[in-house]
Every structure is written in structure tokens, then in C-alpha cells.
Write an enzyme that holds these catalytic residues in place. Structure first.
Site, PDB file in Angstrom:
ATOM      1  N   LYS A  57       5.861  25.553 -10.020  1.00 46.06           N
ATOM      2  CA  LYS A  57       5.652  24.251  -9.396  1.00 46.06           C
ATOM      3  C   LYS A  57       4.202  23.855  -9.583  1.00 46.06           C
ATOM      4  O   LYS A  57       3.331  24.708  -9.750  1.00 46.06           O
ATOM      5  CB  LYS A  57       5.979  24.331  -7.904  1.00 46.06           C
ATOM      6  CG  LYS A  57       7.462  24.434  -7.651  1.00 46.06           C
ATOM      7  CD  LYS A  57       7.797  23.845  -6.311  1.00 46.06           C
ATOM      8  CE  LYS A  57       9.233  24.172  -5.942  1.00 46.06           C
ATOM      9  NZ  LYS A  57       9.394  24.262  -4.503  1.00 46.06           N
ATOM     10  N   HIS A  84      -0.738  21.227  -6.871  1.00 50.75           N
ATOM     11  CA  HIS A  84      -1.066  19.821  -6.610  1.00 50.75           C
ATOM     12  C   HIS A  84      -2.119  19.698  -5.518  1.00 50.75           C
ATOM     13  O   HIS A  84      -2.544  20.698  -4.947  1.00 50.75           O
ATOM     14  CB  HIS A  84       0.196  19.044  -6.260  1.00 50.75           C
ATOM     15  CG  HIS A  84       0.938  19.592  -5.094  1.00 50.75           C
ATOM     16  ND1 HIS A  84       0.446  19.558  -3.819  1.00 50.75           N
ATOM     17  CD2 HIS A  84       2.137  20.224  -5.016  1.00 50.75           C
ATOM     18  CE1 HIS A  84       1.312  20.126  -3.000  1.00 50.75           C
ATOM     19  NE2 HIS A  84       2.350  20.547  -3.708  1.00 50.75           N
ATOM     20  N   HIS A  93      -2.152  21.691  -2.284  1.00 46.38           N
ATOM     21  CA  HIS A  93      -2.551  23.098  -2.233  1.00 46.38           C
ATOM     22  C   HIS A  93      -4.051  23.285  -2.126  1.00 46.38           C
ATOM     23  O   HIS A  93      -4.526  24.344  -1.752  1.00 46.38           O
ATOM     24  CB  HIS A  93      -2.061  23.842  -3.474  1.00 46.38           C
ATOM     25  CG  HIS A  93      -0.615  24.177  -3.432  1.00 46.38           C
ATOM     26  ND1 HIS A  93       0.267  23.692  -4.353  1.00 46.38           N
ATOM     27  CD2 HIS A  93       0.103  24.923  -2.568  1.00 46.38           C
ATOM     28  CE1 HIS A  93       1.480  24.132  -4.061  1.00 46.38           C
ATOM     29  NE2 HIS A  93       1.403  24.878  -2.977  1.00 46.38           N
TER      30      HIS A  93
HETATM   31  N1  ARG Z   1       4.177  29.269  -0.870  1.00 46.59           N
HETATM   32  C1  ARG Z   1       4.236  28.576   0.381  1.00 46.59           C
HETATM   33  C2  ARG Z   1       4.119  27.063   0.154  1.00 46.59           C
HETATM   34  O1  ARG Z   1       3.544  26.623  -0.814  1.00 46.59           O
HETATM   35  C3  ARG Z   1       3.136  28.980   1.321  1.00 46.59           C
HETATM   36  C4  ARG Z   1       3.148  30.426   1.696  1.00 46.59           C
HETATM   37  C5  ARG Z   1       2.303  30.712   2.885  1.00 46.59           C
HETATM   38  N2  ARG Z   1       2.229  32.105   3.225  1.00 46.59           N
HETATM   39  C6  ARG Z   1       3.209  32.791   3.826  1.00 46.59           C
HETATM   40  N3  ARG Z   1       3.004  34.067   4.056  1.00 46.59           N
HETATM   41  N4  ARG Z   1       4.331  32.242   4.205  1.00 46.59           N
HETATM   42  O2  ARG Z   1       4.584  26.321   0.995  1.00 46.59           O
END
Ligand code: ARG
Length: 563
Positions: free
Chosen positions: A125, A128, A131
């Protein structure tokens, strides 16, 4: 030196019957100078000392002697402390001179490990602008906590697992083209993803196919694993370009996939602790009236985001024995992290209280919210490159002979983007606006960097050897005193940023410092003042420069000497 601490120690020695922390928190900084620079209200002592506050203040005031103050006297129920400004100048500037890039640091966190989960981008993905907040806030927190001697483990919890990979695998098998994907991985994968979800709206069976592919991945089917690893590899290559630009790195990239190996163990433990129930074919944990149940295993037996986060938290506790485990993730995931903590609590783990969800507000586009599913995103890499290009144009226009133009343009352009991210309280939602990111005036990164470069230029022109053997009483202009106060506040500002896990506290402070410095050099003749005054001012300019540089460093922003 912290003046409040000094006052606290004096009062502790006088045995006034209050805990030292209580004393510290009772000390006030009065709104105007007539009431002293610090004041201690004595109301709280009336009960234990069995005297009227006015009397207490009088009795105590005459017992206190300190060369840090010109006067210590009782005014009504208060003990007022009046700073000796010359001494203050000496204390603050000598400390900066001695500690240099360590000024404001401490051993506060020694022996304590903090894990920070941030950035945590999703494979296949786009990286963007949504993030960037997690990435930049997390990096700054890491720097702040390390400055205070915590052992920080920076973790990029890659989103490299989950049903969305079923979608991608299925889409790739149907319509994918290896060459096209290799040529522009994220954009092509995003296209496949968008197309698939659109098609699935018309034809729901596609979602079953996607789930089947994810199941294959869970069962370590060779083909599924191979394509998935390839997606991961090419995505990371793209992300690393952005991390390189940002100069942000991690100690661990263990993501959802890595921790999914512990899911079975977690399910077993949950079962033993009698927390699991069946619900419509899925295995769930009831979360009480107010909240939806947490799905631990779906109908087809595959794990979920929350299951993997439980496994991950357990792994981190076992592996790092963290003092705190911090997640820098948008407010949209509030419920998720609340659920995570509650489940760990139900499992009997008291350390769930050491888990902190450091939330931040949403980023939206001027014409509506972003949506990966609909392919509506602004790519972070484009933002960064545009900011750098714009900086290059400005440098060409204003200072074409600057050495290392490209490197400095990068430091300024990236600095501008990071600074904007870190300027507002993190909880605030904000609208991404090109004009604003690329605005280099006012309360911006380039403005602060410029103050630093200006300080450097002044020091070069002065050409003096900087030392702390100066006549501190010569620094008495308002602008000078304002600067010294701000510098004095730096260590406390850093501690407050730590307590609140809020880099914007530092961003604001460094902006104040840059503004005060501007006012100083616009109003005060530094270069043609008398020799001894010049020497004292040189030390002050040196202290400002050192401070701005340290503070920008805590934000992950460079402070070029020339720009
Ligand atoms: N990858 C997830 C996102 O972009 C965020 C992860 C955050 N960390 C976790 N341990 N859940 O929404």
C-alpha cells in the site's frame, strides 16, 4: 540547574512537613516581577505548623539564605524569591557552555526500556501522507526518550499480513502482470487492490476467493508465500527510499507476519483462561455491553489484527521487558488499543497499564478524506521531493553561491515537512495543504533553521574564542534576558515533552527561541559593541545556536550552518 529544585531543597531542609515532590509542585512562578520570580504559598503548612500562613511565611523567609537570589521575603502568605539576574545569566550560560550538545539531557530513564511502535506501514500500500505523522512523531519521541537515557527500541510493525493479502494474491492471480508491477510496484499493486474491491462489490464471491488465498498464506502454501514475499520485498524497497529521505530508521521490522507464528499459543492461553466463546462460527472475546466482541479467530479459523497484536504485546514483554510499550497510531484505532489493553488485563497481565496509545488526529485532503481503497492518496515521496525542489528554487534565487546546495536544500525541504507535522498538538486533525507545507515564512522549520544559521554567521564574524569567563552582568537588555530565560527553560520543556509524549512542546519552544533571537539581533548591535560586552554577547549567541541545534535534533531536523 533548576531553580525550583534549589528552592525545594532549601525548604526540605527546613522540615516544613511536606513531601519533597509536594513542595516542588507548590512552587509558583508569579505573573509579574514585583511578586518575585518564584513564590511559595504557605497555606498548606498552616495545619501541621499550627500557625497562620502569614506568620509561617515570615518565619521561614528569614531563615533562607542563597546567593542565587537578591532578596527572599514574605509577602502576605507567600515567600517570594527574587532572582539575582547576573548570577542567573552565569548559571545558565555556563551550563550550556559546559554541556554543549548534552544540554537538557539527563539520566532520568536509565535502565528503563521503552518500545515504540511507529510508522508501521502496510506492505503493498502507498506510503501516503497519513503515515508521515506516525513516522515523524515516533522518530521524535525516540530521540527525546534517548536524550533522557531511556533504552528505546524503535519498531516498524509492518502491516504484512491479513486478509488484504488474500485480496492482493487473488487479484494478482487474475489480472496481475509481473513486469508492470516490478516497474512501479506500489502504484500497480494499489491498482489491483482497488480494482478487486470494486469488482467484489458487484460480485461478492470474489471476497470468498480472497479469503481462501489468505488461508493458503496462513497454511504456508508455497505459491502464496512466494508471491507474498515478492510483494513485501518490492514494497520495502520503495518504503526505504522514503525512510532514507527522512533519515529515519528502526531497530526492528518485525511485523504482523512475524508475530502470527505465536497466534496458536495465544489462542491456547485464551482458551485456558476461559476467555473465548463461539459467536456465529467465529471465536470471540466478549467485551461487555458497550463494546463489540473482539474477534480472535474468524469463521475460517484465520487470525485477525487484534489477535496478532495480543501476540505481539506478549512477545515484546517477554523479549524486552519494557517499562513502557508505546504505539504511535491514529485516533481511528482508539477502540482497537482499548480492546488490546482490556484483553491483556483479562488475561491477568498487570503490565497492560504500561501500554500507551499515543494518538494523533486525522490528515485529510482539502477535497475530502483519503481512502486507500478508492486510490485517493497523496504519496509522501512526492511531497518530500516537491519540498526539496521548491527549496532548491529559493536557494538559486537568494543564495546561488551556497556550497553543498543540494544537501542543504534537502535538509531544509525535509525539515519544513517534519516541522509542520510536529508543530500542532498531535491530537488535532489537520488538512493537508500544499501551500502551507511549502510556506517558508512565519512559524516554520526554515525560519528556525535560519535563526540558527544566522547565529552561526554572527559567531563567524565576531571571530572570538568562546569561553565562559565573561562579565555576566553586561547582559541586561530585555532581549538578552528573554533569551536566557528561554534557554533556562529548555531542560524542563524536554521533560514536559516526555511526560506528555508530545513533540509539539519542543517545536513551540524552539520557535519561541528563534523569534526571541530575531528580536535580539534586530535590536542589539553585537558586532560594534564594546570588547567585554561583545564577549558576553558572543557567549549568548553561542548558547542560542547550541540550543536551537539540540532542539531541532530532537525533532529529527538538521540545523545547517549556512543557508
Ligand atoms: N499498519 C497499521 C496501519 O497502517 C498500523 C499498525 C500499528 N501498530 C500496531 N501494533 N497495531 O493502520
Amino acid at each position: 540547574m533548576n531553580y525550583k529544585n534549589v528552592i525545594k531543597d532549601i525548604l526540605v531542609d527546613l522540615n516544613i512537613g511536606l513531601e519533597s515532590e509536594d513542595i516542588y509542585n507548590t512552587i509558583e512562578t508569579p505573573p509579574n516581577k514585583e511578586m518575585g520570580d518564584f513564590a511559595f504559598p504557605t497555606f498548606k503548612l498552616a495545619k501541621t505548623l499550627r500557625k497562620a500562613p502569614n506568620m509561617i511565611a515570615q518565619d521561614l523567609a528569614i531563615q533562607i539564605k542563597s546567593d542565587l537570589f537578591t532578596e527572599i521575603k514574605a509577602v502576605g502568605p507567600y515567600i517570594n524569591f527574587y532572582l539575582d539576574q547576573d548570577k542567573f545569566n552565569e548559571v545558565v550560560l555556563t551550563e550550556v557552555f559546559k554541556e554543549k550538545d548534552k544540554y537538557g539531557s539527563s539520566d532520568f530513564g536509565q535502565g528503563k526500556t521503552i518500545t515504540i511502535d511507529y510508522s508501521s506501514t502496510n506492505i503493498a500500500k502507498p506510503f501516503h501522507i497519513g503515515h508521515i505523522r506516525s513516522t515523524v512523531i515516533g522518530d521524535s519521541l525516540k530521540r527525546i526518550l534517548r536524550f533522557l537515557s531511556y533504552d528505546v527500541v524503535a519498531i516498524n510493525y509492518l502491516g504484512d499480513y491479513g486478509t488484504q493479502f488474500g485480496v492482493l494474491l487473488s487479484a494478482y492471480k487474475k489480472w496481475g502482470n509481473e513486469e508492470e508491477i516490478n516497474a512501479d510496484p506500489i502504484k500497480e499493486l494499489l491498482k489491483l487492490y482497488v480494482k478487486y474491491t470494486e469488482e467484489a462489490e458487484k460480485n461478492p464471491e470474489l471476497m470468498d476467493e480472497a479469503r481462501a488465498w489468505f488461508k493458503k498464506l496462513e497454511d504456508k502454501d508455497e505459491e502464496a508465500l512466494k508471491v507474498w514475499s515478492w510483494f513485501k520485498e518490492i514494497s520495502l524497497k520503495e518504503f526505504n527510499r522514503v525512510y532514507d529521505l527522512l533519515e529515519i530508521d528502526f531497530d526492528s521490522y518485525y511485523g504482523e507476519y512475524y508475530h502470527s507464528q505465536f497466534v496458536d499459543e495465544v489462542v491456547k492461553e485464551l482458551e485456558e483462561k476461559k476467555l473465548l466463546v463461539e459467536s456465529e462460527g467465529a471465536t470471540v472475546i466478549e467485551m461487555g455491553e458497550e463494546e463489540p466482541p473482539a474477534i480472535i479467530l474468524k469463521k475460517d479459523g484465520s487470525s485477525t489484527y487484534i489477535t496478532r497484536d495480543i501476540a505481539t504485546a506478549l512477545y515484546r514483554k517477554k523479549h524486552y521487558d519494557f517499562y513502557k510499550n508505546i504505539y504511535v497510531v491514529a485516533t481511528q484505532q482508539n477502540l482497537h488499543f482499548r480492546t488490546l489493553k482490556e484483553i491483556l488485563g483479562k488475561m491477568g497481565y498487570k503490565w497492560e497499564k504500561d501500554i500507551d496509545h499515543v494518538q494523533f488526529g486525522m490528515v485529510s485532503l482539502k477535497d475530502g478524506t483519503m481512502s486507500t481503497r478508492k486510490g485517493k492518496v497523496v504519496f509522501l515521496e512526492d511531497v518530500l521531493n516537491k519540498a526539496i525542489d521548491k527549496t532548491k528554487d529559493i536557494i538559486e534565487e537568494r543564495n546561488p553561491d551556497l556550497e553543498n546546495k543540494d544537501q542543504i536544500a534537502k535538509q531544509i525541504g525535509i525539515g519544513a515537512v517534519k516541522f509542520q507535522e510536529l508543530f500542532n498538538t498531535r491530537i488535532k486533525d489537520y488538512v493537508f495543504d500544499w501551500d502551507q507545507v511549502l510556506n517558508f515564512e512565519g512559524e516554520t522549520g526554515p525560519y528556525v533553521q535560519y535563526a540558527h544559521a544566522r547565529a552561526n554567521q554572527i559567531l563567524e564574524r565576531l571571530g572570538l574564542e568562546i569561553d565562559d569567563q565573561v562579565d555576566f552582568s553586561l547582559l541586561k537588555e530585555k532581549q538578552e534576558i528573554d533569551l536566557i530565560k528561554l534557554i533556562y527553560n529548555t531542560p524542563e520543556v524536554i521533560l514536559s515533552a516526555k511526560d506528555k509524549l508530545e513533540p509539539s512542546v519542543i517545536t513551540r519552544h524552539v520557535t519561541d527561541l528563534a523569534q526571541a533571537f530575531n528580536s535580539f539581533y534586530n535590536n542589539i548591535h553585537i558586532l560594534n559593541s564594546q570588547e567585554d560586552v561583545k564577549k558576553a554577547r558572543a557567549l549568548l549567541v553561542y548558547a542560542v545556536k547550541t540550543n536551537i541545534k539540540n532542539l531541532l535534533d530532537l525533532l529529527g531536523i538538521h540545523a545547517p550552518d549556512k543557508m
